[in-house]
Design an enzyme around this catalytic site. Structure first.
Site, PDB file in Angstrom:
ATOM      1  N   GLY A  99     -16.741 -19.865  -0.591  1.00 35.34           N
ATOM      2  CA  GLY A  99     -16.198 -19.441   0.702  1.00 35.34           C
ATOM      3  C   GLY A  99     -17.193 -18.572   1.446  1.00 35.34           C
ATOM      4  O   GLY A  99     -18.103 -17.981   0.825  1.00 35.34           O
TER       5      GLY A  99
ATOM      6  N   THR B 226      -5.640  -3.404   8.279  1.00 34.07           N
ATOM      7  CA  THR B 226      -5.546  -4.739   7.686  1.00 34.07           C
ATOM      8  C   THR B 226      -5.524  -5.802   8.775  1.00 34.07           C
ATOM      9  O   THR B 226      -5.712  -5.497   9.956  1.00 34.07           O
ATOM     10  CB  THR B 226      -4.377  -4.805   6.673  1.00 34.07           C
TER      11      THR B 226
ATOM     12  N   GLY C  79     -16.078 -16.506   4.451  1.00 36.54           N
ATOM     13  CA  GLY C  79     -15.344 -15.727   5.452  1.00 36.54           C
ATOM     14  C   GLY C  79     -15.648 -14.245   5.286  1.00 36.54           C
ATOM     15  O   GLY C  79     -16.647 -13.857   4.670  1.00 36.54           O
ATOM     16  N   GLY C  80     -14.747 -13.413   5.830  1.00 35.80           N
ATOM     17  CA  GLY C  80     -14.937 -11.967   5.773  1.00 35.80           C
ATOM     18  C   GLY C  80     -14.969 -11.424   4.353  1.00 35.80           C
ATOM     19  O   GLY C  80     -15.774 -10.537   4.040  1.00 35.80           O
TER      20      GLY C  80
ATOM     21  N   TYR D  66      -3.748 -13.226  -4.833  1.00 37.32           N
ATOM     22  CA  TYR D  66      -2.832 -12.733  -5.874  1.00 37.32           C
ATOM     23  C   TYR D  66      -1.429 -13.311  -5.711  1.00 37.32           C
ATOM     24  O   TYR D  66      -0.540 -13.033  -6.507  1.00 37.32           O
ATOM     25  CB  TYR D  66      -2.805 -11.199  -5.913  1.00 37.32           C
TER      26      TYR D  66
ATOM     27  N   GLY E 164      -6.509 -11.430  -7.664  1.00 38.10           N
ATOM     28  CA  GLY E 164      -6.924 -10.407  -6.709  1.00 38.10           C
ATOM     29  C   GLY E 164      -6.143  -9.096  -6.756  1.00 38.10           C
ATOM     30  O   GLY E 164      -6.393  -8.201  -5.938  1.00 38.10           O
TER      31      GLY E 164
ATOM     32  N   SER F 245       0.798  -1.228   0.000  1.00 38.82           N
ATOM     33  CA  SER F 245       0.000   0.000   0.000  1.00 38.82           C
ATOM     34  C   SER F 245       0.836   1.287   0.000  1.00 38.82           C
ATOM     35  O   SER F 245       0.459   2.249  -0.668  1.00 38.82           O
ATOM     36  CB  SER F 245      -0.965   0.002   1.189  1.00 38.82           C
TER      37      SER F 245
ATOM     38  N   GLU G 188     -22.941   2.410   7.145  1.00 39.10           N
ATOM     39  CA  GLU G 188     -23.921   1.309   7.123  1.00 39.10           C
ATOM     40  C   GLU G 188     -23.330   0.085   6.423  1.00 39.10           C
ATOM     41  O   GLU G 188     -23.527  -1.055   6.846  1.00 39.10           O
ATOM     42  CB  GLU G 188     -25.195   1.758   6.386  1.00 39.10           C
TER      43      GLU G 188
ATOM     44  N   LYS H 269      -9.402  -5.747  11.298  1.00 46.96           N
ATOM     45  CA  LYS H 269     -10.541  -5.207  10.538  1.00 46.96           C
ATOM     46  C   LYS H 269     -11.882  -5.263  11.272  1.00 46.96           C
ATOM     47  O   LYS H 269     -12.740  -4.420  11.051  1.00 46.96           O
ATOM     48  CB  LYS H 269     -10.685  -5.947   9.203  1.00 46.96           C
TER      49      LYS H 269
HETATM   50  P1  ATR Z   1     -11.280 -14.052   5.021  1.00 46.46           P
HETATM   51  O1  ATR Z   1     -11.749 -13.262   6.199  1.00 46.46           O
HETATM   52  O2  ATR Z   1      -9.963 -13.586   4.438  1.00 46.46           O
HETATM   53  O3  ATR Z   1     -12.326 -14.203   3.973  1.00 46.46           O
HETATM   54  P2  ATR Z   1     -11.630 -16.489   6.570  1.00 46.46           P
HETATM   55  O4  ATR Z   1     -12.620 -15.797   7.411  1.00 46.46           O
HETATM   56  O5  ATR Z   1     -10.549 -17.240   7.214  1.00 46.46           O
HETATM   57  O6  ATR Z   1     -10.890 -15.508   5.553  1.00 46.46           O
HETATM   58  O7  ATR Z   1     -12.464 -17.439   5.582  1.00 46.46           O
HETATM   59  C1  ATR Z   1     -11.854 -18.405   4.852  1.00 46.46           C
HETATM   60  C2  ATR Z   1     -12.897 -19.189   4.038  1.00 46.46           C
HETATM   61  O8  ATR Z   1     -12.145 -20.078   3.232  1.00 46.46           O
HETATM   62  C3  ATR Z   1     -13.842 -20.013   4.860  1.00 46.46           C
HETATM   63  O9  ATR Z   1     -15.109 -19.988   4.263  1.00 46.46           O
HETATM   64  C4  ATR Z   1     -13.234 -21.412   4.781  1.00 46.46           C
HETATM   65  O10 ATR Z   1     -14.168 -22.465   4.837  1.00 46.46           O
HETATM   66  P3  ATR Z   1     -14.887 -22.897   6.224  1.00 46.46           P
HETATM   67  O11 ATR Z   1     -15.959 -21.881   6.447  1.00 46.46           O
HETATM   68  O12 ATR Z   1     -15.418 -24.255   5.954  1.00 46.46           O
HETATM   69  O13 ATR Z   1     -13.809 -22.876   7.258  1.00 46.46           O
HETATM   70  C5  ATR Z   1     -12.650 -21.399   3.400  1.00 46.46           C
HETATM   71  N1  ATR Z   1     -11.538 -22.332   3.217  1.00 46.46           N
HETATM   72  C6  ATR Z   1     -10.304 -22.243   3.738  1.00 46.46           C
HETATM   73  N2  ATR Z   1      -9.544 -23.290   3.319  1.00 46.46           N
HETATM   74  C7  ATR Z   1     -10.328 -24.057   2.523  1.00 46.46           C
HETATM   75  C8  ATR Z   1     -10.124 -25.267   1.784  1.00 46.46           C
HETATM   76  N3  ATR Z   1      -8.947 -25.892   1.772  1.00 46.46           N
HETATM   77  N4  ATR Z   1     -11.155 -25.749   1.078  1.00 46.46           N
HETATM   78  C9  ATR Z   1     -12.354 -25.121   1.062  1.00 46.46           C
HETATM   79  N5  ATR Z   1     -12.604 -23.983   1.741  1.00 46.46           N
HETATM   80  C10 ATR Z   1     -11.613 -23.442   2.474  1.00 46.46           C
END
Ligand code: ATR
Length: 294
Positions: A136, A71, A138-139, A235, A256, A26, A87, A75
């Site tokens: 996925g 970061t 996650g966040g 990335y 990415g 950054s 919001e 976050k």
């Molecule tokens: P971020 O906040 O960067 O999005 P995170 O909250 O750690 O990262 O989320 C990671 C996501 O990747 C999750 O949805 C995780 O699946 P689970 O919800 O089942 O834990 C998914 N993930 C990580 N490794 C994986 C893998 N080898 N195969 C499939 N999904 C994976």
């Protein structure tokens, strides 16, 4: 603005807080923007350990910085330490940009719009008429799903290894944005069918992230079709196993780097309260990609 000759008593400060932070690209991006715009501002990395987050936020407020990026791993934890949040950041549950608004620290999220700006600019696809599949939950998935819902995607489906996490995102976006998101566990045959019919597919999981580059979030029965546009928000490496499979099937593929670039540019615009024109953005984009390849 060449730092050694131009920083002076009026130089303002922006930066990024994270742990770790040494890998961040950054500063190169933000300082190049300020330089191109001939603005007397510097952007610096601040290493902030989790136990020091509150002290750091108060310190930055006391120093009257113009704003800063946030970061990993801060976050979500920073939310309770700010004076207000947008919001959208509330729905996403994460702040990546803080702006000092007359002494009040206000949290925003530009990661989400960074992704859709990348999608529009690099793949030239829009969001409105597309069926989107997000892998996925996650966040990053939550941010991208929220932004896609705000921008009016035709449909959004989340496919995840852990079904409950996908359901949770659908629930939040349903409540906050009145948008219905479908979700499936990865092994559900319906998930594989929806995947086949998707226009845009986005991997938001960490599967395939360096050094585990041979891992993919896809299991047996998942296949790409040539009409599909496929993103991986990873990335490093530039081409994950997931993207390679999509490329072999004839899809347009994107990593990415674009999201990383556009979220930074959007943060910068927020701090400065001005827009960066298309030509300047294109030049910055080109030099950022070159920097990343080094
Ligand atoms: P971020 O906040 O960067 O999005 P995170 O909250 O750690 O990262 O989320 C990671 C996501 O990747 C999750 O949805 C995780 O699946 P689970 O919800 O089942 O834990 C998914 N993930 C990580 N490794 C994986 C893998 N080898 N195969 C499939 N999904 C994976």
């Amino acid at each position: 603005m060449a730092p050694e000759t131009s920083y002076n008593g009026k130089t303002e400060v922006t930066g990024v807080i994270g742990d770790p932070v040494a890998h961040t690209k950054s500063p190169q991006l933000q300082n190049r923007i300020f330089s191109m715009m001939d603005e007397n501002i510097v952007y610096v990395p601040f290493h902030v350990a989790p136990e020091n987050l509150e002290k750091a936020v108060n310190g930055l407020k006391g120093l009257e910085v113009r704003g800063f990026n946030v970061t990993v791993p801060h976050k979500d934890k920073i939310i309770g330490l700010l004076d207000d949040i947008s919001e959208k950041a509330k729905t996403i549950g994460a702040v990546n940009t803080v702006k000092n608004e007359n002494g009040r620290l206000v949290g925003y999220n530009t990661d989400a719009e960074g992704f859709t700006t990348s999608l529009r600019n690099e793949s030239c696809r829009d969001v409105e008429n597309e069926n989107i599949v997000i892998i996925g939950a996650g966040g990053s998935a939550r941010a991208i799903a929220a932004q896609m819902a705000i921008e009016g995607a035709k449909s959004i489906c989340i496919i995840n290894r852990t079904e409950s996490k996908a359901a949770e995102i659908a629930d939040i976006i349903g409540k906050d944005l009145s948008y219905k998101i479908n979700w499936f566990q990865t092994e559900d045959p319906l998930a594989k069918e929806i995947f086949r019919k998707a226009d845009i597919i986005i991997n938001t999981t960490s599967a395939g992230l360096s050094p585990n580059t041979d891992v993919s979030p896809l299991t047996d029965g998942y296949g790409f079709w040539p009409h599909q546009t496929v993103f991986d928000i990873i990335y490093d490496p530039p081409k994950t196993a997931f993207l390679k499979k999509a490329e072999d099937a004839g899809c347009d593929i994107y990593n990415g780097i674009g999201m990383l670039f556009w979220q930074g540019l959007l943060s910068n615009e927020l701090w400065m309260g001005r827009k960066i024109n298309k030509d300047v953005a294109a030049r910055l984009h080109k030099s950022f990609i070159e920097d990343m390849a080094k």
